[in-house]
Design a protein around this motif. Structure first.
Motif, mmCIF file in Angstrom:
data_model
loop_
_atom_site.group_PDB
_atom_site.id
_atom_site.type_symbol
_atom_site.label_atom_id
_atom_site.label_comp_id
_atom_site.label_asym_id
_atom_site.label_seq_id
_atom_site.Cartn_x
_atom_site.Cartn_y
_atom_site.Cartn_z
ATOM 1 N N MET A 65 0.847 -1.214 0.000
ATOM 2 C CA MET A 65 0.000 0.000 0.000
ATOM 3 C C MET A 65 0.871 1.248 0.000
ATOM 4 S SD MET A 65 -3.282 0.392 -0.056
ATOM 5 C CE MET A 65 -4.820 -0.460 0.105
ATOM 6 N N MET A 66 1.890 1.252 0.853
ATOM 7 C CA MET A 66 2.731 2.451 0.984
ATOM 8 C C MET A 66 3.415 2.795 -0.329
ATOM 9 S SD MET A 66 4.180 1.667 4.756
ATOM 10 C CE MET A 66 5.369 2.962 5.011
ATOM 11 N N LYS A 67 3.876 1.739 -0.998
ATOM 12 C CA LYS A 67 4.569 1.978 -2.282
ATOM 13 C C LYS A 67 3.622 2.643 -3.278
ATOM 14 C CE LYS A 67 7.354 -1.897 -2.331
ATOM 15 N NZ LYS A 67 7.236 -3.264 -2.758
ATOM 16 N N ALA A 68 2.421 2.079 -3.417
ATOM 17 C CA ALA A 68 1.484 2.602 -4.409
ATOM 18 C C ALA A 68 0.866 3.932 -3.957
ATOM 19 C CB ALA A 68 0.382 1.567 -4.676
ATOM 20 N N ASN A 69 0.521 4.017 -2.664
ATOM 21 C CA ASN A 69 -0.152 5.226 -2.154
ATOM 22 C C ASN A 69 0.734 6.469 -2.240
ATOM 23 O OD1 ASN A 69 -2.175 3.856 0.638
ATOM 24 N ND2 ASN A 69 -2.389 3.692 -1.575
ATOM 25 N N ALA A 70 2.039 6.279 -2.202
ATOM 26 C CA ALA A 70 2.954 7.434 -2.199
ATOM 27 C C ALA A 70 2.681 8.342 -3.398
ATOM 28 C CB ALA A 70 4.392 6.940 -2.194
#
Ligand code: PLP
Length: 417
Positions: A232-237
């Motif tokens: 999630m963190m990778k994409a949400n960034a």
């Protein structure tokens, strides 16, 4: 049945037309260059509802239960010991989930109707000299009993015991309706769902994680794929998601945040308190008791109302639904049959809530509970009337179109027509 359904379960709550319209969108490419604008604005703004500057929000196409699992699985390993307080069906279900994903759950049981016993949390943590306990699980607002716990007091207990355990808080039926202070209370993982204070349909499991919680990710060995914070963190960034997001839910959430900020969060909390006090005045006038054992535990989002001995709360709910198109919340598990619940959260005002009180009163009398007709309605109405905000000066009425016209001319025009 003609007329509308009166929805007073404590979630799902009424979805405002504005949100429904915002959700009514054509599908679009969630990998387009334009798409990130909207999710990035949501990530920024939802932090204001959690009252965090440092926390990182995660929005899963799930429900509160998914949020529970995501919070635990990303920060713990199978066999890890956690301390969990149980005082209602939802705290019980979270414990069940934690056990089923392989955690070693040490349960502090409190009476249903009471809140999180901060003193016993402190005692258990102080006794844990080697810091085996990795987390403390608390439900902020126990929807089954209508009890709100003091999360600040639980944080103080953890600090007093000088214990490094993470603080996990379920605010599924609190966030967006009653005050939540993630940073001030030192909450490490806060969990909510979309269908209560956020006034959306069910469909989002939302978690906010503190930097201390995120630092546990590498060590945490619980299996996770769909709920992985890292993906999630990778994409949400950059405003994207690791899988196809639910567009209507995101557009709805954007609108929900706008609605909450337009009213002002503190005003939203004050409105919920005032509405809840009206319900409590009705309960008192009926001569009935709340399941919540003391005023400091009274929930401003849901009241669990005990039916007198010899009556079944399920009968009240059944009659209310079939005869008056009124949906009340049931007693769950240990308190099944012993109570019924009025949810008073989300998009709600005094007269909407009056229908829930009036219908409860009628349904109770139908099943033989001898509450005085009109007593709850009168008590709530008078409370709300007396505590209503002063009216702003009445705006001047617009002049009637003919008022400026000289009478003679108007008369002549009419005569000539
Ligand atoms: N926690 C609380 C306090 C709840 O009230 C609920 C549902 O009502 C849940 C968790 C579970 O949420 P969901 O039904 O969205 O999975």
């Amino acid at each position: 049945m003609p007329g509308r359904n009166h929805l007073f379960v404590p979630g799902p709550t009424n979805t405002p037309d504005r949100i429904l319209r915002a959700m009514h969108v054509a599908m679009e490419d969630h990998r387009s260059s334009k798409f990130p604008e909207m999710p990035l604005s949501i990530f920024r703004d939802i932090k204001k509802v959690f009252k965090t500057t440092e926390g990182q929000p995660f929005i899963f196409p799930a429900t509160g239960t998914g949020g529970w699992e995501a919070a635990l699985a990303n920060t713990l390993s199978p066999g890890d010991k956690v301390l969990a307080c149980r005082y209602g069906q939802f705290s019980h279900l979270w414990i069940d989930l934690a056990t089923r994903i392989g955690l070693n759950v040490h349960v502090i049981d409190a009476e249903w109707g009471e809140g999180a016993p901060a003193d016993r949390v402190e005692e258990a943590l102080a006794a844990d000299k080697i810091h085996e306990i990795k987390g403390v699980l608390v439900v902020h607002n126990e929807t089954a009993t209508g009890v709100t716990s003091d999360i600040g007091a639980v944080r103080k207990a953890i600090n007093a015991a000088k214990h490094p355990a993470l603080l996990y808080v379920d605010s599924v039926s609190g966030l967006g309706s009653i005050d939540f202070r993630m940073d001030e209370w030192g909450v490490d993982l806060a969990v909510t769902g979309s269908q209560k204070g956020l006034m959306l349909p069910a469909g989002l499991g939302i978690v906010c994680a503190s930097p201390k919680a995120l630092a546990q990710r590498e060590k945490a060995k619980c299996a996770r794929v769909f709920f992985d914070f890292g993906d999630m963190m990778k994409a949400n960034a950059t405003g994207y998601f690791p899988y196809t997001p639910s567009l209507p839910m995101l557009y709805g959430l954007r609108e929900s945040l706008d609605i909450l900020f337009e009213e002002g969060l503190e005003n939203v909390y004050a409105r919920h308190h005032r509405l809840a006090e009206g319900v409590r005045a009705a309960v008192k006038a009926w001569g009935l008791e709340l399941c919540a054992k003391a005023p400091h535990w009274y929930s401003d989002t849901v009241s669990a109302i005990m039916v007198p001995p010899g009556f079944n709360g399920a009968d009240v709910i059944d009659v209310a639904f079939r005869r008056y198109n009124l949906a009340l919340g049931a007693g769950l598990s240990k308190v099944a049959g012993k109570l019924f619940r009025i949810g008073h959260l989300g998009d709600l005002n005094e007269l909407m809530l009056m229908s829930g009180i009036a219908g409860s009163e009628m349904a109770m009398r139908d099943v033989g509970i001898q509450v005085t007709p009109g007593s709850g309605v009168a008590a709530a109405g008078e409370y709300w009337r007396k505590t209503a905000a002063p009216l702003a000066a009445r705006p001047a009425a617009p002049a009637a179109p003919d008022a400026a016209r000289p009478a003679g001319k108007a008369a002549k025009a009419t005569a000539g027509a």
